[in-house]
Design a protein around this motif. Structure first.
Motif, short mmCIF file in Angstrom:
data_model
loop_
_atom_site.label_atom_id
_atom_site.label_comp_id
_atom_site.label_asym_id
_atom_site.label_seq_id
_atom_site.Cartn_x
_atom_site.Cartn_y
_atom_site.Cartn_z
N ASP A 1 -6.09 8.18 29.58
CA ASP A 1 -5.14 7.07 29.56
C ASP A 1 -4.70 6.76 28.14
O ASP A 1 -3.51 6.46 27.88
CB ASP A 1 -5.77 5.82 30.19
N ILE A 2 -5.64 6.84 27.19
CA ILE A 2 -5.33 6.59 25.78
C ILE A 2 -4.37 7.66 25.26
O ILE A 2 -3.41 7.37 24.54
CB ILE A 2 -6.62 6.55 24.94
N ASP B 1 -11.52 9.33 32.17
CA ASP B 1 -10.28 8.71 32.64
C ASP B 1 -9.68 7.82 31.55
O ASP B 1 -8.46 7.83 31.32
CB ASP B 1 -10.52 7.89 33.91
N GLN B 2 -10.54 7.04 30.88
CA GLN B 2 -10.06 6.15 29.82
C GLN B 2 -9.46 6.93 28.67
O GLN B 2 -8.41 6.56 28.13
CB GLN B 2 -11.21 5.27 29.32
N LEU C 1 -15.25 7.31 31.55
CA LEU C 1 -14.77 7.36 30.17
C LEU C 1 -13.74 8.47 29.99
O LEU C 1 -12.81 8.33 29.18
CB LEU C 1 -15.94 7.54 29.21
N SER D 1 -12.72 14.82 25.80
CA SER D 1 -13.52 14.31 26.92
C SER D 1 -14.93 14.89 26.96
O SER D 1 -15.71 14.55 27.86
CB SER D 1 -12.81 14.62 28.25
#
Length: 236
Positions: free
Chosen positions: A177-178, A173-174, A171, A164
């Motif tokens: 999630d990935i 958060d994305q 981004l 991160s």
């Protein structure tokens, strides 16, 4: 038996001892996180596991095999892949060419083609930009490419170093999630991350590194509730 076991690991840079006898393990199916401040030894630990930094003493065992002396490319063939800090994509190559580089262990061209299409499905932005030079992508797109490239080798154990870093909150958060999506698909995860709150929230277990030593360990939930951890890493 642990999938990955690090025992009494000691690493030096010249006369400076960076890692001071740490021990931890990652079991199959877990998300395990290493957290700590800058300079705590998190990245050095990851690099020593992957054979990129020489180990002074101690052992790294993967699926019952000691891999201290195994070259990095052979470690990848055994089923362990790292997404390094700073992404380290091939800046001059296209998105598609970067993904091909991640499939160097695979000889079946049809399988490689199918795997790349699967990455495009998982990361639609990469599919839209497959012919774009990777160095011109945004930071978030480059992180997606680095993660997609790593998944091309179908790792059993995926190691992520500061995924991160430098990304906007959306981004970040994305990316998390990935990571959760990879985990749900059966990939074991070892995560190094400065965003302690996000990483502990998804972790089965975690270890806190301070000055090359493990200062705390426990489940993700236990460390999130620890007053010491809250004060030092969670802004509590």
């Amino acid at each position: 038996m642990a999938m990955l076991e690090v025992k009494d690991l000691q690493v030096y840079y010249g006369v400076i001892q960076a890692i001071k006898g740490i021990s931890f393990e990652v079991n199959q199916g877990e998300i395990v996180t290493l957290i700590g401040a800058n300079g705590a030894g998190k990245t050095t630990t990851m690099q020593s596991i992957m054979g990129l930094v020489p180990i002074k003493s101690g052992t790294v065992t993967y699926e019952g095999q000691v891999i201290n002396k195994v070259p990095c490319h052979k470690i990848v063939k055994l089923g362990m892949t790292q997404v390094p800090e700073g992404r380290r994509i091939f800046q001059e190559l296209t998105v598609y060419q970067n993904l091909l580089m991640g499939a160097f262990t695979e000889k079946d061209k049809k399988k490689i083609k199918n795997d790349i299409e699967e990455i495009y499905t998982r990361f639609p932005r990469l599919g839209e930009r497959k012919n774009q030079i990777a160095g011109t992508l945004s930071g978030g797109e480059q992180q997606m490419l680095a993660m997609g490239r790593a998944m091309m080798s179908h790792p059993k154990l995926l190691m992520l170093d500061e995924p991160s870093m430098g990304l906007s909150p959306l981004l970040v958060d994305q990316v998390f999630d990935i990571i959760k999506d990879f985990h749900k698909s059966g990939t074991t995860i070892l995560l190094v991350e400065q965003n302690a709150g996000k990483s502990l929230a998804i972790s089965d277990r975690a270890y806190v590194l301070e000055n090359g030593k493990i200062a705390f360990s426990g489940t993700g939930a236990e460390l999130m509730e620890s007053e010491d951890i809250k004060k030092a890493y969670l802004g509590g």
